[in-house]
Write a protein that holds these residues in place. Structure first.
Motif, PDB file in Angstrom:
ATOM      1  N   GLY A  91      -2.690   2.153  -3.699  1.00  0.00           N
ATOM      2  CA  GLY A  91      -1.593   1.197  -3.699  1.00  0.00           C
ATOM      3  C   GLY A  91      -1.512   0.281  -4.891  1.00  0.00           C
ATOM      4  O   GLY A  91      -0.701  -0.635  -4.909  1.00  0.00           O
ATOM      5  N   GLN A  92      -2.334   0.517  -5.900  1.00  0.00           N
ATOM      6  CA  GLN A  92      -2.331  -0.404  -7.036  1.00  0.00           C
ATOM      7  C   GLN A  92      -1.100  -0.232  -7.931  1.00  0.00           C
ATOM      8  O   GLN A  92      -0.791  -1.121  -8.716  1.00  0.00           O
ATOM      9  CB  GLN A  92      -3.613  -0.247  -7.842  1.00  0.00           C
ATOM     10  N   SER A  93      -0.377   0.844  -7.768  1.00  0.00           N
ATOM     11  CA  SER A  93       0.818   1.035  -8.602  1.00  0.00           C
ATOM     12  C   SER A  93       1.969   0.122  -8.186  1.00  0.00           C
ATOM     13  O   SER A  93       2.737  -0.332  -9.024  1.00  0.00           O
ATOM     14  CB  SER A  93       1.269   2.499  -8.561  1.00  0.00           C
ATOM     15  N   THR A  94       2.081  -0.194  -6.882  1.00  0.00           N
ATOM     16  CA  THR A  94       3.171  -1.069  -6.429  1.00  0.00           C
ATOM     17  C   THR A  94       2.708  -2.480  -6.107  1.00  0.00           C
ATOM     18  O   THR A  94       3.488  -3.418  -6.180  1.00  0.00           O
ATOM     19  CB  THR A  94       3.846  -0.494  -5.165  1.00  0.00           C
ATOM     20  N   CYS A  95       1.459  -2.632  -5.690  1.00  0.00           N
ATOM     21  CA  CYS A  95       0.850  -3.933  -5.378  1.00  0.00           C
ATOM     22  C   CYS A  95       1.534  -4.682  -4.247  1.00  0.00           C
ATOM     23  O   CYS A  95       1.505  -5.908  -4.199  1.00  0.00           O
ATOM     24  CB  CYS A  95       0.729  -4.800  -6.621  1.00  0.00           C
ATOM     25  N   ASP A  96       2.149  -3.962  -3.304  1.00  0.00           N
ATOM     26  CA  ASP A  96       2.596  -4.571  -2.055  1.00  0.00           C
ATOM     27  C   ASP A  96       1.413  -4.653  -1.109  1.00  0.00           C
ATOM     28  O   ASP A  96       1.244  -5.625  -0.388  1.00  0.00           O
ATOM     29  CB  ASP A  96       3.689  -3.740  -1.386  1.00  0.00           C
ATOM     30  N   TRP A  97       0.612  -3.576  -1.111  1.00  0.00           N
ATOM     31  CA  TRP A  97      -0.550  -3.455  -0.249  1.00  0.00           C
ATOM     32  C   TRP A  97      -1.571  -2.626  -1.002  1.00  0.00           C
ATOM     33  O   TRP A  97      -1.347  -1.454  -1.285  1.00  0.00           O
ATOM     34  CB  TRP A  97      -0.154  -2.787   1.046  1.00  0.00           C
ATOM     35  N   VAL A  98      -2.682  -3.236  -1.363  1.00  0.00           N
ATOM     36  CA  VAL A  98      -3.750  -2.523  -2.065  1.00  0.00           C
ATOM     37  C   VAL A  98      -4.926  -2.386  -1.101  1.00  0.00           C
ATOM     38  O   VAL A  98      -5.359  -3.365  -0.501  1.00  0.00           O
ATOM     39  CB  VAL A  98      -4.194  -3.264  -3.351  1.00  0.00           C
ATOM     40  N   LEU A  99      -5.397  -1.156  -0.936  1.00  0.00           N
ATOM     41  CA  LEU A  99      -6.549  -0.881  -0.100  1.00  0.00           C
ATOM     42  C   LEU A  99      -7.722  -0.537  -1.000  1.00  0.00           C
ATOM     43  O   LEU A  99      -7.588   0.312  -1.884  1.00  0.00           O
ATOM     44  CB  LEU A  99      -6.256   0.288   0.846  1.00  0.00           C
ATOM     45  N   ILE A 100      -8.846  -1.201  -0.789  1.00  0.00           N
ATOM     46  CA  ILE A 100     -10.057  -0.926  -1.562  1.00  0.00           C
ATOM     47  C   ILE A 100     -11.142  -0.525  -0.573  1.00  0.00           C
ATOM     48  O   ILE A 100     -11.517  -1.313   0.304  1.00  0.00           O
ATOM     49  CB  ILE A 100     -10.491  -2.153  -2.390  1.00  0.00           C
TER      50      ILE A 100
END
Length: 136
Positions: A91-100
């Motif tokens: 999800g780092q391309s849109t940065c609405d929701w990033v899961l790590i």
């Protein structure tokens, strides 16, 4: 798992003291990094009894796309610097929701509107616990 001399099988503990210590260091690193990055509404959930995916889930918010991205970048760098390796990221391309996915700890970083829509705290919170533990 070990097999004893009489042919009975004895289960090994799910988590050794060494791995429990590493998990504690990992969650401490995650929380320190999120607080350092000024993440908002940080919540930790113990999901060890609910899922085999991880022991802890951490949910936090960023104020904007840029803030979510900065929090995620900072966390990934801190995890690597602390010796926890390279975590999987979605999800780092849109940065609405990033899961790590850092192994024993899964971190969700949301924009507030997206977090409210998915409401992961309610889905993963223990039945006996009416309110998740807010950190900051």
């Amino acid at each position: 798992m070990t097999i004893e001399s009489e042919g009975t099988v004895k289960s090994a503990p799910l988590q050794s003291p060494v791995s429990a210590e590493l998990a504690g260091e990992l969650i401490d690193t995650v929380l320190a990094s999120l607080e350092d990055s000024k993440a908002e509404d940080i919540v930790t959930l113990d999901i060890a009894e609910k899922s085999s995916l991880a022991d802890h889930m951490v949910i936090a918010s960023g104020r904007s796309h840029r803030h979510v991205s900065a929090i995620a970048d900072h966390l990934l760098r801190d995890l690597k610097d602390a010796g926890h390796g390279t975590a999987a990221v979605e999800g780092q391309s849109t940065c609405d929701w990033v899961l790590i996915d850092a192994g024993d700890v899964i971190v969700h970083i949301f924009r507030p509107e997206v977090r409210g829509f998915y409401n992961l705290e309610k889905m993963w919170a223990p039945e006996t616990d009416t309110a998740p533990q807010y950190i900051g």
